[in-house]
Design a protein around this motif. Structure first.
Motif, PDB file in Angstrom:
ATOM      1  N   ARG A 113     140.527  20.034  21.848  1.00  0.00           N
ATOM      2  CA  ARG A 113     140.136  19.810  23.247  1.00  0.00           C
ATOM      3  C   ARG A 113     140.111  21.114  24.013  1.00  0.00           C
ATOM      4  O   ARG A 113     141.104  21.845  24.038  1.00  0.00           O
ATOM      5  N   GLU A 114     139.035  21.414  24.695  1.00  0.00           N
ATOM      6  CA  GLU A 114     139.079  22.549  25.616  1.00  0.00           C
ATOM      7  C   GLU A 114     139.704  22.070  26.926  1.00  0.00           C
ATOM      8  O   GLU A 114     139.262  21.078  27.517  1.00  0.00           O
ATOM      9  N   VAL A 115     140.752  22.761  27.365  1.00  0.00           N
ATOM     10  CA  VAL A 115     141.470  22.324  28.571  1.00  0.00           C
ATOM     11  C   VAL A 115     141.352  23.332  29.715  1.00  0.00           C
ATOM     12  O   VAL A 115     141.945  23.131  30.771  1.00  0.00           O
ATOM     13  N   THR A 116     140.564  24.394  29.498  1.00  0.00           N
ATOM     14  CA  THR A 116     140.506  25.496  30.471  1.00  0.00           C
ATOM     15  C   THR A 116     140.370  25.027  31.918  1.00  0.00           C
ATOM     16  O   THR A 116     140.977  25.592  32.818  1.00  0.00           O
ATOM     17  N   HIS A 117     139.545  24.008  32.134  1.00  0.00           N
ATOM     18  CA  HIS A 117     139.294  23.597  33.521  1.00  0.00           C
ATOM     19  C   HIS A 117     139.921  22.244  33.872  1.00  0.00           C
ATOM     20  O   HIS A 117     139.592  21.664  34.905  1.00  0.00           O
ATOM     21  N   LEU A 118     140.809  21.749  33.004  1.00  0.00           N
ATOM     22  CA  LEU A 118     141.447  20.456  33.285  1.00  0.00           C
ATOM     23  C   LEU A 118     142.655  20.645  34.209  1.00  0.00           C
ATOM     24  O   LEU A 118     143.367  21.643  34.114  1.00  0.00           O
ATOM     25  N   PRO A 119     142.918  19.654  35.097  1.00  0.00           N
ATOM     26  CA  PRO A 119     144.141  19.714  35.900  1.00  0.00           C
ATOM     27  C   PRO A 119     145.360  19.489  34.993  1.00  0.00           C
ATOM     28  O   PRO A 119     145.223  18.947  33.889  1.00  0.00           O
ATOM     29  N   PRO A 120     146.556  19.921  35.456  1.00  0.00           N
ATOM     30  CA  PRO A 120     147.754  19.859  34.610  1.00  0.00           C
ATOM     31  C   PRO A 120     148.009  18.479  34.011  1.00  0.00           C
ATOM     32  O   PRO A 120     148.345  18.386  32.823  1.00  0.00           O
ATOM     33  N   GLY A 147     137.945  33.437  30.329  1.00  0.00           N
ATOM     34  CA  GLY A 147     138.560  33.120  29.046  1.00  0.00           C
ATOM     35  C   GLY A 147     138.656  31.619  28.842  1.00  0.00           C
ATOM     36  O   GLY A 147     138.236  30.839  29.712  1.00  0.00           O
ATOM     37  N   SER A 148     139.197  31.222  27.687  1.00  0.00           N
ATOM     38  CA  SER A 148     139.265  29.785  27.393  1.00  0.00           C
ATOM     39  C   SER A 148     140.596  29.418  26.751  1.00  0.00           C
ATOM     40  O   SER A 148     141.268  30.251  26.145  1.00  0.00           O
ATOM     41  N   ILE A 149     140.960  28.141  26.938  1.00  0.00           N
ATOM     42  CA  ILE A 149     142.200  27.595  26.378  1.00  0.00           C
ATOM     43  C   ILE A 149     141.858  26.275  25.694  1.00  0.00           C
ATOM     44  O   ILE A 149     141.232  25.407  26.307  1.00  0.00           O
ATOM     45  N   HIS A 150     142.245  26.145  24.420  1.00  0.00           N
ATOM     46  CA  HIS A 150     142.089  24.874  23.701  1.00  0.00           C
ATOM     47  C   HIS A 150     143.455  24.349  23.302  1.00  0.00           C
ATOM     48  O   HIS A 150     144.311  25.111  22.866  1.00  0.00           O
TER      49      HIS A 150
END
Ligand code: ATP
Ligand code: MG
Length: 352
Positions: A65-72, A58-61
Protein backbone atom coordinates in the motif's frame (compact mmCIF):
# COMPACT_ATOMS: atom_id res chain seq x y z
CA UNK A 1 9.29 -8.73 1.55
CA UNK A 2 9.78 -5.28 3.00
CA UNK A 3 7.09 -3.97 5.25
CA UNK A 4 8.02 -0.30 5.13
CA UNK A 5 9.62 1.17 2.04
CA UNK A 6 10.72 4.79 2.10
CA UNK A 7 12.06 6.47 -1.01
CA UNK A 8 13.77 9.86 -1.14
CA UNK A 9 11.72 11.35 1.64
CA UNK A 10 12.21 15.11 1.96
CA UNK A 11 10.85 17.68 4.40
CA UNK A 12 11.19 21.36 3.64
CA UNK A 13 10.19 24.25 5.85
CA UNK A 14 10.39 27.11 3.33
CA UNK A 15 14.02 27.14 2.20
CA UNK A 16 15.12 24.94 5.11
CA UNK A 17 15.52 21.20 4.40
CA UNK A 18 15.22 19.21 7.65
CA UNK A 19 14.92 15.72 6.14
CA UNK A 20 17.04 15.21 3.06
CA UNK A 21 16.34 12.26 0.73
CA UNK A 22 15.95 9.55 3.34
CA UNK A 23 15.54 6.10 1.75
CA UNK A 24 15.04 2.97 3.80
CA UNK A 25 13.76 -0.56 3.44
CA UNK A 26 12.46 -2.19 6.61
CA UNK A 27 11.64 -5.90 6.74
CA UNK A 28 8.56 -7.54 8.24
CA UNK A 29 8.99 -7.78 12.00
CA UNK A 30 12.22 -5.78 12.09
CA UNK A 31 13.06 -3.54 15.04
CA UNK A 32 14.72 -0.39 13.70
CA UNK A 33 16.19 2.39 15.83
CA UNK A 34 16.68 5.96 14.56
CA UNK A 35 19.67 7.38 16.34
CA UNK A 36 21.29 10.78 15.97
CA UNK A 37 22.00 14.08 17.68
CA UNK A 38 19.24 16.47 18.70
CA UNK A 39 17.73 18.26 15.71
CA UNK A 40 18.96 15.75 13.07
CA UNK A 41 15.42 14.99 11.84
CA UNK A 42 14.42 11.78 13.66
CA UNK A 43 11.01 13.02 14.85
CA UNK A 44 10.24 14.75 11.55
CA UNK A 45 11.01 11.55 9.62
CA UNK A 46 8.88 9.47 11.98
CA UNK A 47 6.00 11.97 11.81
CA UNK A 48 6.03 11.74 8.01
CA UNK A 49 5.92 7.93 8.25
CA UNK A 50 2.98 8.20 10.69
CA UNK A 51 1.18 10.76 8.51
CA UNK A 52 1.23 13.47 11.19
CA UNK A 53 3.42 15.74 9.03
CA UNK A 54 3.03 15.84 5.24
CA UNK A 55 6.12 14.86 3.22
CA UNK A 56 7.45 17.56 0.87
CA UNK A 57 8.61 14.86 -1.59
CA UNK A 58 9.27 11.15 -1.77
CA UNK A 59 7.09 8.12 -1.08
CA UNK A 60 6.18 5.78 1.77
CA UNK A 61 4.77 2.25 1.34
CA UNK A 62 3.44 -0.05 4.06
CA UNK A 63 3.63 -3.47 2.38
CA UNK A 64 2.09 -3.03 -1.06
CA UNK A 65 0.00 0.00 0.00
CA UNK A 66 1.29 3.46 -0.78
CA UNK A 67 0.45 5.57 2.28
CA UNK A 68 2.33 8.79 1.42
CA UNK A 69 -0.83 10.88 1.25
CA UNK A 70 -3.07 8.95 3.66
CA UNK A 71 -4.17 10.48 6.99
CA UNK A 72 -2.74 8.78 10.12
CA UNK A 73 -5.88 6.76 10.98
CA UNK A 74 -5.88 5.07 7.57
CA UNK A 75 -2.22 4.02 7.98
CA UNK A 76 -3.20 2.03 11.06
CA UNK A 77 0.15 2.28 12.83
CA UNK A 78 0.51 2.20 16.62
CA UNK A 79 2.00 5.54 17.68
CA UNK A 80 3.73 6.92 20.72
CA UNK A 81 4.78 10.52 20.29
CA UNK A 82 6.20 12.90 22.83
CA UNK A 83 3.23 14.63 24.46
CA UNK A 84 0.78 12.30 22.72
CA UNK A 85 -2.14 12.93 25.09
CA UNK A 86 -4.09 10.31 27.01
CA UNK A 87 -7.87 10.69 27.34
CA UNK A 88 -8.06 12.61 30.63
CA UNK A 89 -11.52 11.40 31.72
CA UNK A 90 -10.75 7.69 31.14
CA UNK A 91 -8.93 5.36 33.52
CA UNK A 92 -5.64 3.74 32.57
CA UNK A 93 -7.43 0.52 31.58
CA UNK A 94 -10.05 2.43 29.55
CA UNK A 95 -7.38 4.41 27.74
CA UNK A 96 -5.63 1.18 26.77
CA UNK A 97 -8.90 -0.60 25.85
CA UNK A 98 -10.11 2.25 23.62
CA UNK A 99 -8.35 1.05 20.46
CA UNK A 100 -9.71 -2.46 20.97
CA UNK A 101 -13.29 -1.18 21.33
CA UNK A 102 -12.89 0.85 18.14
CA UNK A 103 -11.84 -2.38 16.42
CA UNK A 104 -14.80 -4.27 17.90
CA UNK A 105 -12.66 -6.76 19.79
CA UNK A 106 -14.73 -9.09 21.99
CA UNK A 107 -15.07 -7.80 25.60
CA UNK A 108 -13.40 -10.79 27.30
CA UNK A 109 -10.54 -10.83 24.79
CA UNK A 110 -10.13 -7.05 25.25
CA UNK A 111 -9.89 -7.43 29.03
CA UNK A 112 -7.28 -10.18 28.66
CA UNK A 113 -5.14 -8.10 26.29
CA UNK A 114 -5.38 -4.95 28.42
CA UNK A 115 -4.20 -6.96 31.45
CA UNK A 116 -1.38 -8.41 29.40
CA UNK A 117 0.00 -5.07 28.15
CA UNK A 118 -0.49 -3.34 31.50
CA UNK A 119 1.63 -5.98 33.17
CA UNK A 120 4.15 -5.63 30.35
CA UNK A 121 4.57 -1.91 31.17
CA UNK A 122 4.36 -2.69 34.90
CA UNK A 123 1.17 -0.74 35.55
CA UNK A 124 -1.35 -3.51 36.34
CA UNK A 125 -1.74 -2.12 39.86
CA UNK A 126 -2.76 1.32 38.54
CA UNK A 127 -5.40 0.20 36.01
CA UNK A 128 -8.17 2.19 37.73
CA UNK A 129 -6.29 5.51 38.02
CA UNK A 130 -6.93 8.60 35.89
CA UNK A 131 -4.01 10.01 33.82
CA UNK A 132 -3.75 13.11 36.04
CA UNK A 133 -3.12 10.77 39.00
CA UNK A 134 -0.01 9.32 37.31
CA UNK A 135 3.62 10.44 37.13
CA UNK A 136 5.11 11.43 33.77
CA UNK A 137 6.85 8.07 33.38
CA UNK A 138 3.64 6.20 34.21
CA UNK A 139 1.68 8.24 31.64
CA UNK A 140 4.33 7.44 29.07
CA UNK A 141 3.95 3.73 29.77
CA UNK A 142 0.15 4.01 29.34
CA UNK A 143 0.76 5.62 25.94
CA UNK A 144 3.04 2.71 25.03
CA UNK A 145 0.47 0.14 26.21
CA UNK A 146 -2.24 1.90 24.17
CA UNK A 147 -0.09 1.76 21.03
CA UNK A 148 0.77 -1.94 21.23
CA UNK A 149 -2.45 -3.41 22.62
CA UNK A 150 -4.13 -3.93 19.25
CA UNK A 151 -0.98 -5.43 17.70
CA UNK A 152 -0.61 -2.95 14.86
CA UNK A 153 1.27 -4.00 11.76
CA UNK A 154 3.61 -1.04 12.25
CA UNK A 155 4.70 0.49 15.54
CA UNK A 156 6.18 4.01 15.52
CA UNK A 157 7.70 5.11 18.81
CA UNK A 158 9.33 8.48 19.49
CA UNK A 159 11.48 8.26 22.63
CA UNK A 160 8.76 6.18 24.35
CA UNK A 161 10.86 5.52 27.45
CA UNK A 162 12.49 8.93 27.88
CA UNK A 163 10.66 9.78 31.12
CA UNK A 164 11.66 6.55 32.91
CA UNK A 165 14.55 6.06 35.31
CA UNK A 166 17.47 3.93 34.16
CA UNK A 167 16.38 0.67 35.75
CA UNK A 168 12.71 0.82 34.68
CA UNK A 169 13.80 1.91 31.24
CA UNK A 170 15.93 -1.19 30.84
CA UNK A 171 13.14 -3.45 32.13
CA UNK A 172 10.42 -1.98 29.89
CA UNK A 173 12.64 -1.98 26.80
CA UNK A 174 13.52 -5.63 27.36
CA UNK A 175 9.82 -6.51 27.70
CA UNK A 176 8.95 -4.39 24.67
CA UNK A 177 11.60 -6.14 22.61
CA UNK A 178 10.28 -9.56 23.72
CA UNK A 179 6.69 -8.70 22.79
CA UNK A 180 7.68 -7.01 19.54
CA UNK A 181 9.63 -10.04 18.47
CA UNK A 182 6.96 -12.55 19.64
CA UNK A 183 4.24 -10.69 17.71
CA UNK A 184 6.49 -9.81 14.75
CA UNK A 185 5.60 -6.09 14.94
CA UNK A 186 7.57 -3.98 12.49
CA UNK A 187 8.89 -1.24 14.74
CA UNK A 188 10.67 2.09 14.40
CA UNK A 189 12.02 3.34 17.68
CA UNK A 190 13.48 6.84 17.92
CA UNK A 191 16.02 7.38 20.64
CA UNK A 192 19.07 9.45 21.38
CA UNK A 193 20.24 6.81 23.85
CA UNK A 194 22.94 4.78 22.11
CA UNK A 195 22.94 2.06 24.67
CA UNK A 196 19.21 1.60 24.12
CA UNK A 197 19.60 1.48 20.32
CA UNK A 198 22.55 -0.93 20.48
CA UNK A 199 20.77 -3.30 22.83
CA UNK A 200 17.28 -3.56 21.28
CA UNK A 201 17.55 -2.81 17.57
CA UNK A 202 17.98 -5.35 14.77
CA UNK A 203 19.36 -2.47 12.71
CA UNK A 204 20.24 1.11 13.53
CA UNK A 205 19.75 4.10 11.23
CA UNK A 206 22.28 6.77 12.21
CA UNK A 207 21.14 10.22 11.10
CA UNK A 208 22.95 13.53 10.94
CA UNK A 209 21.65 16.86 9.62
CA UNK A 210 18.60 15.33 7.94
CA UNK A 211 20.52 12.55 6.20
CA UNK A 212 21.16 8.87 6.78
CA UNK A 213 24.84 8.39 7.65
CA UNK A 214 24.77 4.60 8.02
CA UNK A 215 22.30 1.74 8.30
CA UNK A 216 23.54 -1.44 9.92
CA UNK A 217 23.31 -3.94 12.75
CA UNK A 218 24.48 -2.66 16.13
CA UNK A 219 27.73 -4.59 15.65
CA UNK A 220 28.37 -3.11 12.19
CA UNK A 221 27.65 0.41 13.39
CA UNK A 222 29.98 0.10 16.37
CA UNK A 223 32.77 -2.03 14.91
CA UNK A 224 32.76 -0.79 11.32
CA UNK A 225 31.49 2.80 11.35
CA UNK A 226 31.14 3.99 7.76
CA UNK A 227 32.06 7.60 8.46
CA UNK A 228 34.02 9.65 10.93
CA UNK A 229 30.72 11.08 12.17
CA UNK A 230 29.41 7.60 13.08
CA UNK A 231 32.71 6.65 14.73
CA UNK A 232 32.62 9.76 16.90
CA UNK A 233 28.90 9.68 17.62
CA UNK A 234 28.57 6.00 18.62
CA UNK A 235 30.52 5.03 21.70
CA UNK A 236 33.73 6.63 22.91
CA UNK A 237 36.44 7.16 20.33
CA UNK A 238 39.97 8.53 20.39
CA UNK A 239 40.15 10.49 17.16
CA UNK A 240 43.34 11.82 15.58
CA UNK A 241 43.16 14.05 12.49
CA UNK A 242 46.15 13.63 10.20
CA UNK A 243 47.19 11.66 7.13
CA UNK A 244 48.89 8.50 5.88
CA UNK A 245 52.64 8.38 6.30
CA UNK A 246 53.55 5.37 4.18
CA UNK A 247 51.88 1.95 4.00
CA UNK A 248 50.37 0.91 7.34
CA UNK A 249 51.52 4.15 8.95
CA UNK A 250 49.56 7.22 9.97
CA UNK A 251 50.85 10.52 11.28
CA UNK A 252 48.56 12.72 13.34
CA UNK A 253 48.52 16.52 13.04
CA UNK A 254 50.13 16.73 16.46
CA UNK A 255 52.95 14.44 15.32
CA UNK A 256 52.17 11.00 16.79
CA UNK A 257 52.99 8.08 14.55
CA UNK A 258 50.60 5.15 14.47
CA UNK A 259 51.01 1.78 12.88
CA UNK A 260 47.89 -0.03 11.78
CA UNK A 261 47.11 -3.37 10.22
CA UNK A 262 43.78 -2.92 8.45
CA UNK A 263 44.15 -3.57 4.77
CA UNK A 264 40.95 -1.68 3.89
CA UNK A 265 42.18 1.75 5.02
CA UNK A 266 41.27 4.44 2.45
CA UNK A 267 44.34 5.88 0.71
CA UNK A 268 43.14 9.44 1.41
CA UNK A 269 42.45 8.82 5.11
CA UNK A 270 42.35 12.05 7.13
CA UNK A 271 41.59 10.67 10.57
CA UNK A 272 42.46 7.65 12.68
CA UNK A 273 40.24 6.40 15.50
CA UNK A 274 40.87 3.89 18.30
CA UNK A 275 38.22 2.74 20.77
CA UNK A 276 39.30 3.15 24.42
CA UNK A 277 38.65 -0.54 25.17
CA UNK A 278 41.39 -1.48 22.71
CA UNK A 279 44.02 0.58 24.47
CA UNK A 280 46.12 -1.05 27.18
CA UNK A 281 48.54 0.78 29.42
CA UNK A 282 51.81 -0.44 30.90
CA UNK A 283 54.46 1.19 33.01
CA UNK A 284 57.99 1.22 31.68
CA UNK A 285 59.67 1.46 28.31
CA UNK A 286 58.00 0.39 25.05
CA UNK A 287 58.79 -3.11 23.83
CA UNK A 288 61.63 -2.94 21.25
CA UNK A 289 60.21 -2.69 17.75
CA UNK A 290 56.69 -2.47 19.18
CA UNK A 291 54.81 -0.69 16.44
CA UNK A 292 51.41 0.07 17.94
CA UNK A 293 52.57 2.03 20.95
CA UNK A 294 52.78 5.59 22.23
CA UNK A 295 54.65 6.94 25.23
CA UNK A 296 52.45 9.06 27.44
CA UNK A 297 51.77 10.39 30.92
CA UNK A 298 48.64 9.66 32.93
CA UNK A 299 46.55 12.80 33.18
CA UNK A 300 43.26 11.68 34.69
CA UNK A 301 41.85 8.53 36.30
CA UNK A 302 38.04 8.34 36.37
CA UNK A 303 36.32 5.51 38.20
CA UNK A 304 33.21 4.42 36.27
CA UNK A 305 31.99 1.33 38.10
CA UNK A 306 32.65 -1.63 35.80
CA UNK A 307 35.61 0.15 34.25
CA UNK A 308 38.16 2.83 34.96
CA UNK A 309 38.78 5.45 32.30
CA UNK A 310 42.40 6.54 32.21
CA UNK A 311 43.20 9.58 30.08
CA UNK A 312 46.84 9.87 29.05
CA UNK A 313 48.68 12.67 27.28
CA UNK A 314 51.51 12.25 24.79
CA UNK A 315 54.59 14.46 24.74
CA UNK A 316 53.07 16.51 21.91
CA UNK A 317 49.87 17.04 23.87
CA UNK A 318 47.44 14.59 22.24
CA UNK A 319 45.01 12.88 24.61
CA UNK A 320 44.13 9.20 24.51
CA UNK A 321 41.52 7.48 26.71
CA UNK A 322 41.81 3.85 27.78
CA UNK A 323 39.03 1.81 29.38
CA UNK A 324 40.41 -0.71 31.85
CA UNK A 325 38.18 -3.40 33.33
CA UNK A 326 37.97 -3.18 37.09
CA UNK A 327 37.56 -6.96 37.32
CA UNK A 328 41.25 -7.33 36.33
CA UNK A 329 42.48 -7.58 39.89
CA UNK A 330 46.17 -7.85 38.97
CA UNK A 331 46.04 -4.45 37.30
CA UNK A 332 48.34 -1.61 38.35
CA UNK A 333 46.73 1.33 40.11
CA UNK A 334 47.74 4.21 37.87
CA UNK A 335 47.91 7.76 39.15
CA UNK A 336 48.14 11.15 37.44
CA UNK A 337 51.75 11.85 36.51
CA UNK A 338 52.70 8.18 36.01
CA UNK A 339 54.67 7.52 32.79
CA UNK A 340 53.06 4.76 30.72
CA UNK A 341 53.17 3.11 27.34
CA UNK A 342 49.85 2.86 25.55
CA UNK A 343 49.45 0.00 23.10
CA UNK A 344 46.73 -1.53 20.97
CA UNK A 345 46.25 -4.47 18.59
CA UNK A 346 47.36 -3.76 15.02
CA UNK A 347 43.81 -4.14 13.67
CA UNK A 348 42.22 -1.79 16.25
CA UNK A 349 42.69 1.56 14.46
CA UNK A 350 39.86 2.62 12.13
CA UNK A 351 40.70 5.02 9.31
CA UNK A 352 38.44 7.59 7.65
N1 ATP B 1 7.82 23.38 11.82
C1 ATP B 1 9.13 23.55 11.67
N2 ATP B 1 9.64 24.61 11.03
C2 ATP B 1 10.97 24.78 10.87
N3 ATP B 1 11.89 23.91 11.32
C3 ATP B 1 11.44 22.83 11.97
C4 ATP B 1 10.06 22.59 12.19
N4 ATP B 1 9.93 21.43 12.87
C5 ATP B 1 11.21 20.98 13.07
N5 ATP B 1 12.10 21.84 12.55
C6 ATP B 1 13.58 21.67 12.55
O1 ATP B 1 13.85 20.44 11.94
C7 ATP B 1 15.01 19.86 12.50
C8 ATP B 1 14.70 18.43 12.87
O2 ATP B 1 13.82 18.40 13.97
P1 ATP B 1 13.39 17.03 14.65
O3 ATP B 1 12.35 17.36 15.67
O4 ATP B 1 13.01 16.07 13.59
O5 ATP B 1 14.75 16.59 15.33
P2 ATP B 1 15.06 15.31 16.22
O6 ATP B 1 16.13 14.55 15.54
O7 ATP B 1 13.79 14.60 16.55
O8 ATP B 1 15.69 15.98 17.53
P3 ATP B 1 15.50 15.60 19.11
O9 ATP B 1 16.48 14.49 19.39
O10 ATP B 1 15.92 16.86 19.79
O11 ATP B 1 14.08 15.24 19.36
C9 ATP B 1 15.39 20.74 13.69
O12 ATP B 1 16.49 21.51 13.32
C10 ATP B 1 14.16 21.58 13.92
O13 ATP B 1 14.52 22.83 14.46
MG1 MG C 1 12.72 14.28 18.35
Amino acid sequence: MSNILIRDLIKRHGALVTVDRVSLEIGQGEFIAFLGPSGCGKTTTLRMIAGLTPASAGSIHFGTREVTHLPPYLRDAGLVFQGYALFPHMSVAENVAFGLQMRKVDREEARRRVDEVLSLVKLAHLAGRLPKELSGGQQQRVALARAIVYKPEVLLLDEPLSALDAQLRTEVRTELKRLQSALGLTTIFVTHDQDEALSVADRIVVMSAGRVEQVGTPREIYQRPATRFVAEFIGRTNLFPGGLDGPGRFRSESGERFAFGNADAPSNASALAIRPEHVSLQRGAPAPGGACTLEATVEDVIYRGALTEVVVRTASGARLAAHLHNADSGRDDLRPGDPVVASWPADAPMLF
